[in-house]
Design a protein around this motif. Sequence first.
Motif, short mmCIF file in Angstrom:
data_model
loop_
_atom_site.label_atom_id
_atom_site.label_comp_id
_atom_site.label_asym_id
_atom_site.label_seq_id
_atom_site.Cartn_x
_atom_site.Cartn_y
_atom_site.Cartn_z
N MET A 1 0.83 -1.20 0.00
CA MET A 1 0.00 0.00 0.00
C MET A 1 0.87 1.26 0.00
O MET A 1 0.52 2.27 -0.59
CB MET A 1 -0.88 -0.01 1.23
CG MET A 1 -1.86 1.14 1.28
SD MET A 1 -2.86 1.03 2.74
CE MET A 1 -1.64 1.44 3.98
N ILE A 4 2.66 3.37 -3.85
CA ILE A 4 1.66 3.80 -4.83
C ILE A 4 2.39 4.20 -6.10
O ILE A 4 3.45 4.84 -6.05
CB ILE A 4 0.82 4.93 -4.21
CG1 ILE A 4 -0.22 4.27 -3.33
CG2 ILE A 4 0.22 5.80 -5.26
CD1 ILE A 4 -1.43 5.06 -3.11
N LEU A 5 1.88 3.76 -7.24
CA LEU A 5 2.58 3.99 -8.50
C LEU A 5 2.79 5.47 -8.77
O LEU A 5 3.75 5.86 -9.43
CB LEU A 5 1.80 3.37 -9.66
CG LEU A 5 1.47 1.88 -9.54
CD1 LEU A 5 0.90 1.38 -10.84
CD2 LEU A 5 2.68 1.08 -9.17
N ILE A 166 -4.14 7.53 3.79
CA ILE A 166 -3.17 6.44 3.81
C ILE A 166 -2.19 6.66 4.95
O ILE A 166 -1.84 5.73 5.69
CB ILE A 166 -2.43 6.33 2.46
CG1 ILE A 166 -3.33 5.66 1.44
CG2 ILE A 166 -1.15 5.53 2.61
CD1 ILE A 166 -2.70 5.49 0.09
N ALA A 169 -3.93 5.67 8.08
CA ALA A 169 -4.11 4.22 8.17
C ALA A 169 -2.80 3.55 8.56
O ALA A 169 -2.79 2.64 9.41
CB ALA A 169 -4.62 3.66 6.84
#
Lengths: 264, 231
Positions: A1, A4-5, A166, A169
């Motif tokens: 996670m 991220i690209l 994110i 989290a």
Amino acid sequence: MENILDDYAHTNGLRDVDTRLKLILGAGAILISVSSASPVAPLFIAASMALVTVWLAKIPAAFYSRLLAIPAGFALTSGIVLIFLTGGGVPLWEIQLPGLTLSVTTAAIGLASVVFARTLGGMCSLYFIALSTPMVEMFSVMRSLHLPREFVDLSMLVYRFIFILIGEAIAIHNAQEMRHGYVRFSTSIQSFSMLGAMLFIRSLAKGEDLIRAMDARCYDGKLELISEKRNLSIAGLLCVAGYLTACTLILLSTTDITIVWGNL
Amino acid sequence: MHIMEGFLPSPWWQIWFLISAPFLAYGMYQLRQIYEERRETLPLLAVAGAFIFVLSSLKLPSVTGSCSHPTGTGLGAIVFGPFITSVLGLIVLIYQALFLAHGGLTTLGANVFSMGIAGPLLAYGIYRAGTKAGINPFVVVFLAASLADLFTYIITSLQLALAFPAEAGGIMTSFLAFGTVFAITQIPLAIIEGLIIALIFKYIIAVRPDLLVRLDVLSQTAVNRIREAIA
């Protein structure tokens, strides 16, 4: 996670190439891959796109190959179903099960290989877009395509909040991990739900803060974007057009070629 | 469960875009109306979209050891209604394709239909019907989230079966085959997601029930009743 690209897209080697060129290249390659009837054109696209992404955009090759494992799981399980389900051609191998016969035929292997190649070509082209074009650049393209204003505004705000949430989290997850929140299955379920609920509550609180912040800056229902007006470079356009034409020619000249299996 | 880029052949990927279009158009219409009435809902919906994205990018605790993610759209449908969730679902799926390499662009229409339209519609229907019938709210949320998940996976299997019908037995055989292969991961996943969404609901009610009242998910009397019951 955490990987991220989009993070790679901000620092890649093709960062300054015109967004429209990259989108035309990627989307064109995807469309050619999907409409190919033989595995040749998609495989060519997969190989060239992977080369461009790793060599020109300077994406680490190890990271790129790990990325390709994501669609592999889906493509393999569905590919196996395809091989047993579809028929036609010469049967190569049969399994007798109570109630039904599973058979592998040449046509089925042909179909499965085409679908697998299409998925590979499509995913490599999608990775090219994702790894070479930062999302922020795409918003101005979305605007110039006259997509509904509310939709583009909503996408921009969602994009902004994804990174904030994110971060939250990860922080909550680390704290739970330190307190052995994920040692057993039952505690994992508890911890995961707690994380989800806290995330929900905090996101709504953030949403309220955002309303206040935007009101304080005279938000009137419109978000403006700064985008430079750039002209498409002729050289770039010619390169993209040349590549897509080459792919189309390969597609047209290889429509009859399928993978021939064994001594047929 | 996302269909990967390139897996659906023409004309199927175009067909699924066409089928999804009216739902998305209606969602956009609803969005515009809410937006004109109360403009502060835009940031709220934005965080909801981000929440769905982050929730769906988290790895679920799983028994089978496979890598599995919740869909998160069930919760969105219960809170914001199914049509707005479909617009949020579209945005989330674009980001999942571009940021996480889940799904794809040509298969976007099919994925939006299974994950952003069919699942949320069912979740919303179950939630509204269940609340009206006076069933325990946690049971209703569990049913809504897990059945929406199962429905999403059934629709995906159907989409694959329509595109690749079996030689003997046609679409039905192929549907059963795809369904069985994916059932191994999807059925436990649906139960786990249902449990988790129900628990998330419980924690939200315990900490900030006013949020749910304001979003018109629960009435104040219902909140009071639930809080008494779990206290």
